[in-house]
Design a protein around this motif. Structure first.
Motif, PDB file in Angstrom:
ATOM      1  N   THR A 128      -4.373  -7.964   5.286  1.00 15.46           N
ATOM      2  CA  THR A 128      -3.126  -8.076   4.529  1.00 15.46           C
ATOM      3  C   THR A 128      -3.211  -7.319   3.210  1.00 15.46           C
ATOM      4  OG1 THR A 128      -3.895 -10.120   3.465  1.00 15.46           O
ATOM      5  CG2 THR A 128      -2.594 -10.355   5.487  1.00 15.46           C
ATOM      6  N   PHE A 129      -2.036  -6.928   2.705  1.00 15.64           N
ATOM      7  CA  PHE A 129      -1.932  -6.309   1.384  1.00 15.64           C
ATOM      8  C   PHE A 129      -1.956  -7.425   0.339  1.00 15.64           C
ATOM      9  CE2 PHE A 129       1.182  -5.331  -2.032  1.00 15.64           C
ATOM     10  CZ  PHE A 129       0.459  -4.353  -2.689  1.00 15.64           C
ATOM     11  N   HIS A 136      -3.496   2.663  -7.111  1.00 20.11           N
ATOM     12  CA  HIS A 136      -4.416   1.763  -6.405  1.00 20.11           C
ATOM     13  C   HIS A 136      -3.654   0.837  -5.458  1.00 20.11           C
ATOM     14  CE1 HIS A 136      -6.691   2.932  -9.994  1.00 20.11           C
ATOM     15  NE2 HIS A 136      -7.796   2.640  -9.321  1.00 20.11           N
ATOM     16  N   ALA A 137      -4.303   0.470  -4.368  1.00 22.54           N
ATOM     17  CA  ALA A 137      -3.751  -0.538  -3.448  1.00 22.54           C
ATOM     18  C   ALA A 137      -4.918  -1.367  -2.935  1.00 22.54           C
ATOM     19  CB  ALA A 137      -3.013   0.122  -2.295  1.00 22.54           C
ATOM     20  N   THR A 138      -4.767  -2.687  -2.997  1.00 22.51           N
ATOM     21  CA  THR A 138      -5.859  -3.582  -2.620  1.00 22.51           C
ATOM     22  C   THR A 138      -5.455  -4.438  -1.423  1.00 22.51           C
ATOM     23  OG1 THR A 138      -6.676  -3.663  -4.886  1.00 22.51           O
ATOM     24  CG2 THR A 138      -7.402  -5.424  -3.411  1.00 22.51           C
ATOM     25  N   PHE A 139      -6.413  -4.632  -0.524  1.00 17.41           N
ATOM     26  CA  PHE A 139      -6.153  -5.358   0.717  1.00 17.41           C
ATOM     27  C   PHE A 139      -7.233  -6.412   0.940  1.00 17.41           C
ATOM     28  CE2 PHE A 139      -4.436  -1.173   0.873  1.00 17.41           C
ATOM     29  CZ  PHE A 139      -3.195  -1.296   1.482  1.00 17.41           C
ATOM     30  N   SER A 140      -6.891  -7.380   1.767  1.00 13.49           N
ATOM     31  CA  SER A 140      -7.844  -8.418   2.156  1.00 13.49           C
ATOM     32  C   SER A 140      -8.100  -8.278   3.654  1.00 13.49           C
ATOM     33  CB  SER A 140      -7.278  -9.810   1.856  1.00 13.49           C
ATOM     34  OG  SER A 140      -8.139 -10.811   2.371  1.00 13.49           O
ATOM     35  N   ALA A 141      -9.383  -8.277   4.043  1.00 12.67           N
ATOM     36  CA  ALA A 141      -9.759  -8.156   5.459  1.00 12.67           C
ATOM     37  C   ALA A 141     -10.775  -9.233   5.798  1.00 12.67           C
ATOM     38  CB  ALA A 141     -10.346  -6.780   5.731  1.00 12.67           C
ATOM     39  N   LEU A 184     -10.698  -4.935  -0.295  1.00  7.09           N
ATOM     40  CA  LEU A 184     -10.878  -3.480  -0.156  1.00  7.09           C
ATOM     41  C   LEU A 184      -9.798  -2.779  -0.960  1.00  7.09           C
ATOM     42  CD1 LEU A 184     -11.370  -3.473   3.722  1.00  7.09           C
ATOM     43  CD2 LEU A 184     -13.171  -3.163   2.032  1.00  7.09           C
ATOM     44  N   THR A 185     -10.207  -1.881  -1.853  1.00  7.36           N
ATOM     45  CA  THR A 185      -9.254  -1.189  -2.722  1.00  7.36           C
ATOM     46  C   THR A 185      -9.324   0.314  -2.523  1.00  7.36           C
ATOM     47  OG1 THR A 185      -9.372  -2.928  -4.413  1.00  7.36           O
ATOM     48  CG2 THR A 185      -8.551  -0.769  -5.108  1.00  7.36           C
ATOM     49  N   ASP A 186      -8.158   0.901  -2.284  1.00  7.39           N
ATOM     50  CA  ASP A 186      -8.064   2.354  -2.216  1.00  7.39           C
ATOM     51  C   ASP A 186      -7.623   2.848  -3.587  1.00  7.39           C
ATOM     52  OD1 ASP A 186      -7.892   4.976  -1.471  1.00  7.39           O
ATOM     53  OD2 ASP A 186      -6.105   4.745  -0.229  1.00  7.39           O
ATOM     54  N   VAL A 219       2.441   0.370   2.376  1.00  6.97           N
ATOM     55  CA  VAL A 219       2.493   0.103   0.959  1.00  6.97           C
ATOM     56  C   VAL A 219       3.004   1.363   0.219  1.00  6.97           C
ATOM     57  CG1 VAL A 219       1.185  -0.492  -1.113  1.00  6.97           C
ATOM     58  CG2 VAL A 219       0.598  -1.544   1.065  1.00  6.97           C
ATOM     59  N   THR A 220       3.902   1.130  -0.738  1.00  7.06           N
ATOM     60  CA  THR A 220       4.356   2.235  -1.590  1.00  7.06           C
ATOM     61  C   THR A 220       3.606   2.181  -2.891  1.00  7.06           C
ATOM     62  OG1 THR A 220       6.572   2.192  -0.611  1.00  7.06           O
ATOM     63  CG2 THR A 220       6.346   3.251  -2.752  1.00  7.06           C
ATOM     64  N   VAL A 221       2.931   3.279  -3.190  1.00  3.51           N
ATOM     65  CA  VAL A 221       2.109   3.375  -4.404  1.00  3.51           C
ATOM     66  C   VAL A 221       2.792   4.299  -5.394  1.00  3.51           C
ATOM     67  CG1 VAL A 221      -0.143   4.029  -5.321  1.00  3.51           C
ATOM     68  CG2 VAL A 221       0.026   2.998  -3.045  1.00  3.51           C
ATOM     69  N   SER A 222       2.816   3.886  -6.661  1.00  6.62           N
ATOM     70  CA  SER A 222       3.473   4.720  -7.682  1.00  6.62           C
ATOM     71  C   SER A 222       2.428   5.326  -8.604  1.00  6.62           C
ATOM     72  CB  SER A 222       4.469   3.870  -8.482  1.00  6.62           C
ATOM     73  OG  SER A 222       3.819   2.760  -9.071  1.00  6.62           O
TER      74      SER A 222
END
Length: 222
Positions: A128-129, A136-141, A184-186, A219-222
């Motif tokens: 999940t986001f 940056h975008a962070t997710f949980s796995a 996990l963060t991109d 996810v939309t990243v700005s």
């Protein structure tokens, strides 16, 4: 086992069974070929012994010559030569056949091991986001309980495209264990370009073989 040997053993076994049924009490005993492959130390191979006994029955008048069994006909005087050929073949090829069986078993074992090695873990139980900041975008796995879980990787792809590791951007990865949740963060190494992206997560085993892909999470990243 080559067809010649199969046919020869089958024919002699059938012949022996038929002749045993026909032989009178007190006549020469006919040896079974069932143990012929063993070729026990110093003993005449069973088929050769059988041929000798068949000739004795012919000589004694218990059975006639030529011998007929079903559609097969054989001359008792040639049985020795045929039996010798079969025995020689077995004697020469039995070690090879045995080695082949061992080789096949070994190969089977290796294939089974490879099947285990090349099979990745089962799918993540959750992906999940969780949050985002600029670039940056962070997710949980969360990994499954499967013991093969060793790594979780986050991937980014253009919006709307099917997952393809050859086209995707490897966002980040983390060592993993079964039944564990990871963040996990991109964007930590290189900021995520502004836009809408599809993210995927993939569990892998110790050897790098992946399990099922989870996603996309858009996810939309700005």
């Amino acid at each position: 086992m080559p067809q010649l040997l199969q046919n020869g053993v089958r024919w002699l076994d059938g012949m022996l069974a038929d002749l045993n049924a026909k032989s009178a009490k007190g006549s020469a005993s006919i040896t079974s070929t069932a143990d012929s492959i063993a070729l026990r130390n110093g003993q005449a191979p069973a088929k050769r012994t059988a041929a000798t006994n068949i000739r004795a029955l012919v000589a004694g008048g218990t059975i006639s010559n030529p011998i007929v069994l079903a559609e097969l006909t054989a001359d008792a005087t040639k049985l020795d030569a045929d039996a010798n050929k079969f025995d020689a073949y077995v004697e020469q090829n039995l070690p090879v056949l045995a080695q082949t069986q061992s080789y096949v078993a070994a190969v089977g074992s290796v294939i089974a091991s490879l099947a285990t090695i090349t099979t990745g873990p089962t799918a993540l139980t959750a992906f999940t986001f969780t949050s985002k900041t600029a670039g940056h975008a962070t997710f949980s796995a969360t990994t499954s309980a499967n013991a093969k879980n060793a790594l979780v990787t986050l991937w980014r792809m253009e919006e709307g495209e099917d997952f393809d590791s050859n086209k995707a951007v490897l966002s980040t990865s983390t060592a993993a264990t079964p039944s564990t949740t990871y963040s996990l963060t991109d964007g930590n190494a290189t900021l995520v370009p502004a836009g809408t992206w599809d993210f995927f997560a993939v569990p892998s085993n110790t050897y790098g073989y992946p399990g099922p892909v989870s996603g996309p999470v858009r996810v939309t990243v700005s």
